[in-house]
Design an enzyme around this catalytic site. Structure first.
Site, mmCIF file in Angstrom:
data_model
loop_
_atom_site.group_PDB
_atom_site.id
_atom_site.type_symbol
_atom_site.label_atom_id
_atom_site.label_comp_id
_atom_site.label_asym_id
_atom_site.label_seq_id
_atom_site.Cartn_x
_atom_site.Cartn_y
_atom_site.Cartn_z
ATOM 1 N N ASP A 85 -82.928 -87.930 -9.395
ATOM 2 C CA ASP A 85 -82.517 -88.280 -8.241
ATOM 3 C C ASP A 85 -83.596 -88.753 -7.459
ATOM 4 O OD1 ASP A 85 -80.491 -88.902 -6.088
ATOM 5 O OD2 ASP A 85 -80.633 -86.782 -5.438
ATOM 6 N N HIS A 86 -83.571 -89.670 -7.030
ATOM 7 C CA HIS A 86 -84.860 -90.559 -5.767
ATOM 8 C C HIS A 86 -86.183 -90.166 -6.390
ATOM 9 C CE1 HIS A 86 -82.084 -91.005 -2.164
ATOM 10 N NE2 HIS A 86 -81.420 -89.958 -2.588
#
Ligand code: G3H
Ligand code: ZN
Length: 307
Positions: A82-83
């Site tokens: 994530d990210h």
């Protein structure tokens, strides 16, 4: 079962107008709660490792917990970054066995975002791993954002089409009115903008910062191209509520498991609620494959006989 990639999951969800829940986990109890809820709901699920989780648990530990719990169930589980902050971090995750990546270049100038996203895609695609990218910017509530700032950071549909053409990214995180880490469900999404993006890019779209979005707005977004919904803050709230209640009820207890077990149950219920909301419950049959909606429909139409 072994981990699966997010490619087929998101494509199906996109075509059939539901969304896969992508839940953030930082510890064993959260990983167990998410996967157990998905297993009970027969839902495909994405477990995602945030930058905070990497700092807290370490990349190998965060990924290892997901792999172990996923191997104990018979629903498709994706391990997603994530990210992702850099090309290097994405490649490291590829090596460790992540089955879905993200490069978040939303803070970078367009050309730089394109260049790094494309580099990640080119390599990940060689080994069949899909990549999520971000264009426009989903801001963070703790930064004290104003409605004007949220609007100014929204994804431009034409730029999104160009971005996907140049990078080959498999899914796109869009800024359409949500804000990361909101503690109350108050935000409404810009559905017209979402429709314009969907029509121009034609690939599964991702909603970040869903904890602060009204449920009716999430449903409308799923109907119009959102195929992955990220949830973190809402699960953290459930976890902490469990801890607080436990400590209040058992002030003299010294076994942390007594409190963590309550948190795990609360997170599980929160995940179950979101999975049902997103329409991903009941998508996986008892053999671990996808239930075919067309087949089910034909069966009903012919008076209960299956083709
Ligand atoms: O990437 C993670 C999410 O966008 C989660 O956002 O904490 O507002 O649910 P949230
Ligand atoms: Zn996010």
């Amino acid at each position: 079962m072994p981990l699966v990639t997010s490619k087929e999951l998101l494509q199906r969800a996109f075509e059939e107008h539901y969304a896969i829940g992508a839940f953030n986990a930082n510890n064993m109890e959260q990983v167990q709660a998410i996967i157990e809820a998905a297993q009970e709901e027969r839902a495909p699920v994405i477990l995602q490792v945030s930058q905070g989780a990497i700092r807290y648990a370490g990349l190998e530990m965060a990924a290892g917990m997901v792999k172990i719990v996923a191997s104990m169930v018979d629903i498709p589980v994706v391990l997603h970054l994530d990210h992702g902050t850099s090309f290097e971090q994405n490649i490291k995750c590829l090596r460790i066995g992540f089955t879905s990546l993200m490069f978040d270049g939303s803070k970078l100038p367009f050309e730089e975002n394109v260049a790094i996203t494309k580099k990640v895609c080119d390599i990940a695609h060689i080994v069949g791993i899909p990549v999520e990218a971000e264009l426009g910017r989903v801001l963070k509530a703790s930064d004290g954002v104003t409605p004007e700032e949220v609007k100014a950071a929204m994804t431009d549909p034409d730029q999104a089409a160009e971005f996907i053409r140049l990078t080959g990214a498999d899914s796109l995180a869009v800024a359409i009115g949500s804000v990361h880490a909101m503690q109350a469900r108050e935000a409404s999404l810009d559905i017209d903008r979402l429709k314009a993006i969907r029509d121009k890019v034609g690939i599964p779209l991702v909603l970040h910062g869903s904890s602060g979005v009204k449920h009716e707005s999430i449903l409308e977004a799923i109907e119009n191209g959102i195929s992955k919904v990220n949830v973190a803050t809402y699960l953290n709230q459930a976890f902490v509520r469990g801890l607080k209640e436990g400590i209040e009820k058992m002030p003299n207890e010294v076994d942390p498991r007594k409190f963590l077990a309550i948190s795990r149950e609360y997170v599980k219920e929160a995940v179950r609620e979101k999975i049902r909301l997103f329409g991903s419950a009941g998508r996986i049959d008892s053999s671990g494959g996808f239930v075919s909606p067309r087949k089910t429909f034909t069966g009903v139409k012919l008076g209960g006989t299956e083709e």
